[in-house]
Design an enzyme around this catalytic site. Structure first.
Site, short mmCIF file in Angstrom:
data_model
loop_
_atom_site.label_atom_id
_atom_site.label_comp_id
_atom_site.label_asym_id
_atom_site.label_seq_id
_atom_site.Cartn_x
_atom_site.Cartn_y
_atom_site.Cartn_z
CE1 TYR A 158 8.89 -27.83 22.13
CE2 TYR A 158 7.67 -27.17 24.08
CZ TYR A 158 7.91 -28.08 23.07
OH TYR A 158 7.16 -29.24 23.00
CB SER A 187 20.41 -36.38 26.02
OG SER A 187 20.24 -34.99 26.19
CD GLU A 223 10.19 -32.40 14.99
OE1 GLU A 223 9.86 -32.79 16.14
OE2 GLU A 223 10.87 -33.09 14.22
CG HIS A 224 7.66 -27.50 17.19
ND1 HIS A 224 7.81 -27.02 18.48
CD2 HIS A 224 8.90 -27.59 16.66
CE1 HIS A 224 9.11 -26.81 18.70
NE2 HIS A 224 9.79 -27.15 17.62
CB SER A 262 27.09 -38.40 34.98
OG SER A 262 27.22 -38.35 33.58
CD GLU A 322 12.60 -32.32 29.50
OE1 GLU A 322 12.87 -33.52 29.62
OE2 GLU A 322 13.43 -31.46 29.12
CG ASP A 337 11.06 -35.37 23.06
OD1 ASP A 337 10.61 -35.57 21.92
OD2 ASP A 337 11.58 -34.31 23.41
N GLY A 362 22.06 -31.82 23.81
CA GLY A 362 21.86 -30.68 22.92
C GLY A 362 21.78 -31.08 21.46
CG LEU A 393 19.61 -36.79 18.45
CD1 LEU A 393 20.98 -37.42 18.15
CD2 LEU A 393 18.63 -37.14 17.33
#
Ligand code: GLA
Length: 395
Positions: free
Chosen positions: A233, A138, A44-45, A78, A171, A183, A133, A136
């Site tokens: 982040y 999205s 992670e990170h 959507s 992103e 991701d 949120g 995972l």
């Protein structure tokens, strides 16, 4: 691929997204696509620190139906934002607007145009079961599925890793999150029954089998979210990069764990930087060790490493939160749980537990009860196994 290879759940979702498409006045879809969410087992990170990361695609999906238009107008609906039409022109200079989910699609269209593809106008409908949120991915799933369906629509192809990078840039530029590649790579490159081993030193990757009838991955969504674009982040990412520069290395991957304490004594490192470096260097080592442990089916060892990862993310990197700490500590103390940690960017979102399958039900009920009693929030818990990545096909 064809619809023949789809599971029954996909068939139902494809039918539903086709219905949403028709009900929105778009007619009959030309192409369908699907992309999964992802969970990170460990690492992670560290994707932006030259580390090795170990994600899997999960059994939650974004489904899309799309049809080309004669003009350059893009029109999106959507199921998650009923009654709201997102519109923009594919031929204009694209820029993000507000916090609309359409920004992710715009970012992908801009990337495909930059890559030299002629992107026409289109109509598209989206149905997603990847919790927004939930940590995972999205948004990566949304980017990936649009990359795939637009390419299929215009009869073009692109290398999967290049598409992942295009989505990562979307992103960065259209959602304001300076994320690593994990991701977008996971939701595109993952294969069923396997974890993705993405080595962020050079973006090379391999697939490691993870299928055991007795052991599974449990995802526990805390259902609290503090957005990554809030700045926490970027502060950490910048801190790691600044620390690497001070230490005279290209990335923190180059710091030998045996020399970590010595490196941390560098007088120019701030206290925050010391903590970030300690997390990154130890997490990189833990991930390499987890790959070995899982390869040997040594779940006890893998679980210890997951637990240690949580502590490091909580105390050194400081991206956990009381809700995730509660879940991780509770799960870790239960029978049949090898390990549990927060997963993804943090500041809320989900935890992942490596659990003996026969304990999944009782563990899920226990966490639901205790978490709700503590925080007044119902967590969302589900088991997953590694799934395949994003794909698109003609209707
Ligand atoms: C987010 C980012 C990823 C990665 C994780 C933390 O999910 O998008 O690139 O940095 O956080 O591991």
């Amino acid at each position: 691929m064809s619809t023949q290879t789809l599971s029954p759940e996909h068939h139902a979702s494809i039918e539903a997204v086709g219905t949403l498409f028709a009900d929105s006045g778009f007619g009959t879809p030309e192409v369908f696509g699907v992309a999964p969410g992802r969970v990170n087992v460990i690492g992670e990170h560290i994707d932006y620190n030259g580390g090795l990361v170990l994600p899997a695609a999960i059994d939650r999906w974004v489904h899309v139906a799309i049809r080309r238009r004669e003009d350059d107008l893009v029109r999106l609906v959507s199921a998650q934002a009923p009654g709201k039409l997102v519109e923009f022109s594919a031929s204009e200079e694209l820029a993000p607007e507000g916090k609309s989910w359409g920004n992710y699609v715009k970012g992908v269209v801009a990337g495909l145009k930059r890559a030299g593809f002629a992107v026409p106008g289109f109509e598209a409908a989206v149905i997603s079961t990847v919790p927004v949120g939930g940590g995972l991915s999205s948004s990566a799933a949304l980017e990936a599925v649009f990359g795939k369906v637009i390419l299929e629509l215009i009869g073009e192809e692109m290398d999967d890793l290049a598409l992942a990078k295009l989505c990562q840039k979307a992103e960065h530029d259209f959602a304001g999150v300076p994320c690593g590649l994990m991701d977008q790579a996971a939701v595109i490159l993952c294969e069923e029954g396997k974890l993705l081993m993405l080595d962020c030193v050079d973006d090379s990757f391999q697939h490691a089998p993870f299928e055991d009838p007795d052991w599974g991955l449990l995802i526990i969504n805390s259902c609290v979210s503090h957005e990554l674009s809030d700045g926490g982040y970027a502060v950490r990412r910048d801190g790691c990069h600044a620390a690497a520069k001070i230490l005279g290395v290209g990335t923190l991957r180059e710091i030998n764990p045996a020399k970590l304490e010595e490196a941390l004594k560098h007088p120019e490192l701030t206290e925050d930087m010391q903590r970030y470096v300690r997390h990154a260097v130890t997490e990189i080592a833990r991930t390499l060790e987890t790959v070995e442990a899982l390869g040997e089916r040594d779940y006890a060892r893998a679980g210890e490493l997951l637990n240690a990862s949580h502590v490091s993310l909580r105390d050194d990197y400081r991206v956990s939160c009381p809700e995730l700490d509660f879940i991780a500590e509770l799960a870790q103390s239960q029978e049949g749980v090898a390990g549990c940690r927060m997963t993804g960017g943090g500041f809320g979102g989900s935890a992942i537990a490596l659990v003996r399958r026969d304990c999944v039900e009782s563990l899920s009920r226990l966490i639901e009860q205790r978490y709700e009693a503590e925080f007044g929030i119902e967590p969302k818990i589900f088991e997953t196994r590694p799934m395949g990545g994003a794909r698109a096909w003609k209707a």
